[in-house]
Design an enzyme around this catalytic site. Structure first.
Site, mmCIF file in Angstrom:
data_model
loop_
_atom_site.group_PDB
_atom_site.id
_atom_site.type_symbol
_atom_site.label_atom_id
_atom_site.label_comp_id
_atom_site.label_asym_id
_atom_site.label_seq_id
_atom_site.Cartn_x
_atom_site.Cartn_y
_atom_site.Cartn_z
ATOM 1 N N CYS A 117 -106.707 -44.971 27.291
ATOM 2 C CA CYS A 117 -107.106 -43.567 27.241
ATOM 3 C C CYS A 117 -108.604 -43.433 26.914
ATOM 4 O O CYS A 117 -109.432 -43.656 27.784
ATOM 5 C CB CYS A 117 -106.230 -42.800 26.251
ATOM 6 S SG CYS A 117 -106.305 -41.003 26.459
ATOM 7 N N HIS A 217 -100.957 -43.975 27.934
ATOM 8 C CA HIS A 217 -100.680 -44.620 26.640
ATOM 9 C C HIS A 217 -99.513 -45.593 26.783
ATOM 10 O O HIS A 217 -98.357 -45.247 26.506
ATOM 11 C CB HIS A 217 -100.383 -43.566 25.576
ATOM 12 C CG HIS A 217 -101.596 -42.888 25.062
ATOM 13 N ND1 HIS A 217 -102.304 -43.349 23.971
ATOM 14 C CD2 HIS A 217 -102.270 -41.798 25.517
ATOM 15 C CE1 HIS A 217 -103.346 -42.567 23.753
ATOM 16 N NE2 HIS A 217 -103.350 -41.622 24.683
ATOM 17 N N GLU A 219 -98.639 -47.955 24.928
ATOM 18 C CA GLU A 219 -97.995 -48.265 23.647
ATOM 19 C C GLU A 219 -96.846 -47.310 23.340
ATOM 20 O O GLU A 219 -96.006 -47.607 22.474
ATOM 21 C CB GLU A 219 -99.027 -48.243 22.509
ATOM 22 C CG GLU A 219 -99.450 -46.879 22.006
ATOM 23 C CD GLU A 219 -100.436 -46.138 22.905
ATOM 24 O OE1 GLU A 219 -100.822 -45.008 22.548
ATOM 25 O OE2 GLU A 219 -100.814 -46.692 23.963
#
Length: 241
Positions: A117, A217, A219
């Site tokens: 990001c 994202h 994660e």
């Protein structure tokens, strides 16, 4: 130690520096979402948090096997020759200084880098690129950033033969939360992923052994750590050379 006796790759990851409350205290603190750390561990690496304090030197970076540039606040638009847009958020100049320095040191040492990001945007700016400071002005919707503290989802297409496509496939659904995005690409960068509205969602730097950035994202997809596994594998390969 890894089971084969080799050292587990040390994956440096940049952090926020924010006022945080924990226990009896409310103090300036280095903080980071746990999902990043869990993803690195699940991918076979050992996370090392890198707060934006002091000046990073080559001897610091030499201890790392790879670097993750995490998400966070908007980057100072003066770094790409623009005045702040009305929607540009509160800047974190200390973090900008630290992370631009870290990225350039990692690039010089050919240490594998994954930008997430804000991290993708930082890579682009560091290589001379620019940003759209407010995606709704360009895309006409808030699909990339539906509301504060909420991740949206985007349908992403990846270029066949790209490193990112080799890790996650040529089509993937991602979690996203951003209101800025790449405008002009930095020197040497290639766009390899796009949202349905044409927003650049992934880039690669061909001249480096492994430098990729994603606007989403990864994660936050807790069952899929393939991008982090790609980073860790690149770190292992670099160590073996």
């Amino acid at each position: 130690m890894a089971s084969n006796g080799s050292r587990v790759p040390l994956i440096g990851i940049t952090t926020y520096l924010e006022q945080a409350k924990f226990g009896l205290w409310e103090l300036p603190s280095a903080v980071l979402m746990r999902s990043y750390l869990d993803s690195i561990v699940a991918a076979g690496g050992m996370p090392v948090m890198l707060p934006p304090v002091g000046r990073w030197l080559p001897e610091h970076v030499s201890h790392l096997d790879a670097l993750v540039l995490s998400g966070g606040a908007d980057i100072d638009p003066s770094r790409y020759g623009q005045a702040p847009h009305a929607a540009t958020g509160t800047l974190r100049l200390e973090r900008d200084t630290s992370e631009f320095g870290l990225f350039h040191l990692a690039l010089e040492a050919d240490i594998p880098v994954l930008g997430v990001c804000r991290g993708l945007q930082l890579i682009n700016i560091a290589l001379g690129g620019t940003l759209h400071q407010h995606v709704p002005d360009v895309a006409g919707s808030n699909s990339h950033n539906p509301s504060s503290g909420v991740f949206g989802t985007n349908d992403i297409k990846l270029a066949p033969g790209s490193v990112v496509a080799s890790l996650v496939g040529e089509h993937t659904i991602v979690h996203c939360h951003h209101h800025q995005a790449i405008d002009q690409l930095g020197s040497g960068l290639t766009a390899v992923g796009w949202a349905q509205d044409g927003t650049v969602e992934a880039v690669e730097l061909a001249e480096a052994s492994f430098v990729i950035g994603v606007q989403w994202h990864p994660e936050e997809n807790h069952t899929d750590v393939r991008l982090f596994q790609g980073l860790v594998q690149a770190a292992v390969q670099r160590k073996s050379q």
